[in-house]
Motif scaffolding. Structure first.
Motif, PDB file in Angstrom:
ATOM      1  N   ASP A 252     136.738  10.523  39.675  1.00 39.02           N
ATOM      2  CA  ASP A 252     136.345   9.512  40.354  1.00 39.02           C
ATOM      3  C   ASP A 252     135.038   9.523  41.191  1.00 39.02           C
ATOM      4  N   ALA A 253     135.147  10.726  41.909  1.00 40.84           N
ATOM      5  CA  ALA A 253     134.034  11.073  42.854  1.00 40.84           C
ATOM      6  C   ALA A 253     132.588  11.298  41.924  1.00 40.84           C
ATOM      7  N   ARG A 254     132.982  12.291  41.057  1.00 43.55           N
ATOM      8  CA  ARG A 254     131.876  12.461  40.186  1.00 43.55           C
ATOM      9  C   ARG A 254     131.129  11.447  39.574  1.00 43.55           C
ATOM     10  N   LEU A 255     131.834  10.290  38.876  1.00 38.86           N
ATOM     11  CA  LEU A 255     131.441   9.157  38.268  1.00 38.86           C
ATOM     12  C   LEU A 255     130.828   8.247  39.080  1.00 38.86           C
ATOM     13  N   LYS A 256     131.444   8.083  40.420  1.00 39.95           N
ATOM     14  CA  LYS A 256     130.612   7.517  41.216  1.00 39.95           C
ATOM     15  C   LYS A 256     129.342   7.867  41.709  1.00 39.95           C
ATOM     16  N   THR A 257     129.383   9.033  41.897  1.00 34.70           N
ATOM     17  CA  THR A 257     128.026   9.551  42.359  1.00 34.70           C
ATOM     18  C   THR A 257     126.953   9.505  41.510  1.00 34.70           C
ATOM     19  N   PHE A 258     127.614   9.799  40.342  1.00 34.72           N
ATOM     20  CA  PHE A 258     126.572   9.877  39.082  1.00 34.72           C
ATOM     21  C   PHE A 258     125.891   8.454  39.075  1.00 34.72           C
ATOM     22  N   GLY A 259     126.439   7.566  39.250  1.00 29.95           N
ATOM     23  CA  GLY A 259     126.232   6.263  39.082  1.00 29.95           C
ATOM     24  C   GLY A 259     125.232   5.659  39.872  1.00 29.95           C
ATOM     25  N   THR A 260     124.946   6.231  41.174  1.00 30.10           N
ATOM     26  CA  THR A 260     124.033   6.124  42.017  1.00 30.10           C
ATOM     27  C   THR A 260     122.526   6.409  41.634  1.00 30.10           C
ATOM     28  N   CYS A 261     122.541   7.510  40.403  1.00 34.66           N
ATOM     29  CA  CYS A 261     121.319   7.789  40.176  1.00 34.66           C
ATOM     30  C   CYS A 261     121.186   7.682  38.476  1.00 34.66           C
ATOM     31  N   SER A 262     122.179   7.002  38.029  1.00 34.65           N
ATOM     32  CA  SER A 262     122.000   6.612  36.413  1.00 34.65           C
ATOM     33  C   SER A 262     120.851   5.752  36.159  1.00 34.65           C
ATOM     34  N   SER A 263     120.463   4.779  37.060  1.00 35.93           N
ATOM     35  CA  SER A 263     119.617   3.892  36.626  1.00 35.93           C
ATOM     36  C   SER A 263     118.124   4.434  36.599  1.00 35.93           C
ATOM     37  N   HIS A 264     118.067   5.192  37.856  1.00 33.03           N
ATOM     38  CA  HIS A 264     116.638   5.887  37.827  1.00 33.03           C
ATOM     39  C   HIS A 264     116.289   6.889  36.727  1.00 33.03           C
ATOM     40  N   LEU A 265     117.642   7.582  36.173  1.00 30.29           N
ATOM     41  CA  LEU A 265     117.635   8.609  34.945  1.00 30.29           C
ATOM     42  C   LEU A 265     117.271   7.812  33.784  1.00 30.29           C
ATOM     43  N   CYS A 266     117.712   6.608  33.694  1.00 27.23           N
ATOM     44  CA  CYS A 266     117.632   5.845  32.452  1.00 27.23           C
ATOM     45  C   CYS A 266     115.964   5.366  32.521  1.00 27.23           C
ATOM     46  N   VAL A 267     115.397   5.069  33.570  1.00 26.23           N
ATOM     47  CA  VAL A 267     114.107   4.431  33.720  1.00 26.23           C
ATOM     48  C   VAL A 267     113.185   5.671  33.291  1.00 26.23           C
ATOM     49  N   ILE A 268     113.503   6.756  33.909  1.00 26.11           N
ATOM     50  CA  ILE A 268     112.433   7.927  33.515  1.00 26.11           C
ATOM     51  C   ILE A 268     112.655   8.432  32.186  1.00 26.11           C
ATOM     52  N   LEU A 269     113.964   8.470  31.409  1.00 27.92           N
ATOM     53  CA  LEU A 269     113.967   8.407  30.121  1.00 27.92           C
ATOM     54  C   LEU A 269     113.129   7.538  29.286  1.00 27.92           C
ATOM     55  N   ALA A 270     113.002   6.137  29.596  1.00 29.28           N
ATOM     56  CA  ALA A 270     112.602   5.000  28.835  1.00 29.28           C
ATOM     57  C   ALA A 270     110.987   5.232  28.899  1.00 29.28           C
ATOM     58  N   SER A 271     110.628   5.731  30.185  1.00 28.03           N
ATOM     59  CA  SER A 271     109.015   5.912  30.377  1.00 28.03           C
ATOM     60  C   SER A 271     108.676   7.393  29.650  1.00 28.03           C
ATOM     61  N   TYR A 272     109.278   8.297  29.685  1.00 26.51           N
ATOM     62  CA  TYR A 272     108.799   9.782  29.225  1.00 26.51           C
ATOM     63  C   TYR A 272     109.018   9.874  27.634  1.00 26.51           C
ATOM     64  N   ILE A 273     110.201   9.365  27.347  1.00 28.28           N
ATOM     65  CA  ILE A 273     110.429   9.442  25.756  1.00 28.28           C
ATOM     66  C   ILE A 273     109.344   8.930  24.772  1.00 28.28           C
ATOM     67  N   PRO A 274     108.926   7.685  25.029  1.00 28.47           N
ATOM     68  CA  PRO A 274     107.626   7.110  24.143  1.00 28.47           C
ATOM     69  C   PRO A 274     106.744   8.181  24.438  1.00 28.47           C
ATOM     70  N   ALA A 275     106.218   8.461  25.625  1.00 35.44           N
ATOM     71  CA  ALA A 275     105.093   9.354  25.934  1.00 35.44           C
ATOM     72  C   ALA A 275     105.155  10.510  25.115  1.00 35.44           C
ATOM     73  N   LEU A 276     106.363  11.168  24.993  1.00 32.47           N
ATOM     74  CA  LEU A 276     106.533  12.504  24.445  1.00 32.47           C
ATOM     75  C   LEU A 276     106.423  12.363  22.807  1.00 32.47           C
ATOM     76  N   PHE A 277     106.900  11.312  22.387  1.00 35.79           N
ATOM     77  CA  PHE A 277     107.023  10.909  21.227  1.00 35.79           C
ATOM     78  C   PHE A 277     105.505  10.670  20.391  1.00 35.79           C
ATOM     79  N   SER A 278     104.764   9.921  21.364  1.00 37.14           N
ATOM     80  CA  SER A 278     103.308   9.669  21.213  1.00 37.14           C
ATOM     81  C   SER A 278     102.741  11.064  20.981  1.00 37.14           C
TER      82      SER A 278
END
Length: 332
Positions: A252-278
């Motif tokens: 539970d502690a691991r999931l709760k802590t990971f949840g605090t940075c999951s949004s940032h991780l998703c945004v990074i992937l959403a930005s860098y994946i199209p750049a890498l693919f391009s």
């Protein structure tokens, strides 16, 4: 980063009559002509529908993020200040290209003033570099919050956040300055037709009748050294974060802590994946049609501004709760 994506072959793009009529001897044209998406001119109106929808979502979503953070005192912290910087960058980036692209698609308004084209080029590279720096700052915030939580409030104070934000903006502005400077320096005597939907750096300078290796090398240097270093720092931060998360005693502690940075991780992937693919399609997809390259180039600039507020709105409990309270209050 735009320079790592496209090698445009002008001779294969232009209709015969258009290329012949525009190959005049001029040194600096007063206007350029944006072709939009060569090969898909008949579908411009249909392509404009998802483009316009993404733009509207980006505008509404990012303004909503700014409004909620401003109104909610509990969100006045480093993570959300950086999020507001990201939202402002998304608004500027999408607005710098979409209105002109849509006017091209809807009204066949293809001409763009030379100075306006250079300005658009500057803002694209400037905001891209700023947002890459913001991702590093956000990764630093998550690293300190998870790996050294007791010192988070003393390390990332409001003055420190302001200094980091100022440094990120100045870095982006300075890195982008050589693009318009070099583009304005070249003589243009071949054609004023840009086979693109916006003033992408290499698409413009490849029209010059001069040796443009300086522009090309600078673009590659920024892409590999600056953006590459940003990706490296983000990766190192998240390796440390994941190590700290997996060392926690309970699931539970691991999931709760990971949840605090999951949004940032998703945004990074959403930005860098199209750049890498391009980048990969540009370097290795030599048989990929030009219109596909240009669609990917537009997706790289349009999809992240649309997704960022959606990701933070869905994944961040404080923003989601404040948004629900706002609509509930209006409903009652």
């Amino acid at each position: 980063m735009q320079d790592t994506r496209f090698c445009l072959r002008l001779g294969h793009l232009l209709p015969y009559s258009m290329s012949d009529s525009n190959k005049t001897d001029f040194t600096n044209p007063s206007t350029f002509i944006l072709l939009g998406i060569p090969g898909l001119e008949a579908a411009h109106v249909w392509i404009s529908i998802p483009f316009c929808a993404m733009y509207i979502i980006a505008i509404l979503g990012n303004f909503t993020i700014l409004f909620i953070v401003k109104r909610e005192p509990s969100l006045h912290g480093p993570m959300y200040y950086f999020l507001c910087m990201l939202a402002i960058g998304d608004l500027v980036l999408s607005t710098s290209i979409l209105p002109k692209t849509l006017s091209n698609f809807w009204f066949n308004s293809r001409e763009i003033d030379f100075s306006a084209c250079i300005t658009q080029m500057y803002f694209i590279h400037c905001i891209s570099a700023i947002q890459s720096g913001i991702f590093v700052a956000m990764a630093l915030d998550r690293y300190v919050a998870i790996c050294d939580p007791l010192r988070h409030s003393t390390i990332l104070t409001n003055p420190m956040v302001a200094k980091i934000g100022l440094a990120v903006v100045l870095r982006g502005g300075m890195l982008a300055l050589p693009y318009p400077f070099l583009a304005r320096r070249w003589p243009y005597c071949r054609t004023n037709i840009i086979p693109h939907s916006y003033c992408e750096h290499m698409a413009v300078v490849k029209l010059a009748c001069a040796d443009i290796r300086v522009s090309s090398y600078y673009g590659l240097s920024v892409a590999f050294l600056v953006m590459g270093l940003d990706v490296f720092f983000v990766a190192v931060s998240y390796i440390q974060i994941l190590m700290a998360i997996f060392s926690l005693p309970t699931k539970d502690a691991r999931l709760k802590t990971f949840g605090t940075c999951s949004s940032h991780l998703c945004v990074i992937l959403a930005s860098y994946i199209p750049a890498l693919f391009s980048f990969l399609t540009h370097r290795f997809g030599h048989n990929v049609p030009l219109h596909f390259h240009i669609l990917i180039a537009n997706a790289y600039l349009l999809v992240p501004p649309m997704l960022n507020p959606i990701i933070y709105g869905v994944r961040t409990k404080q923003i989601r709760d404040r948004l629900l309270r706002l609509f509930t209050h209006k409903g009652t």
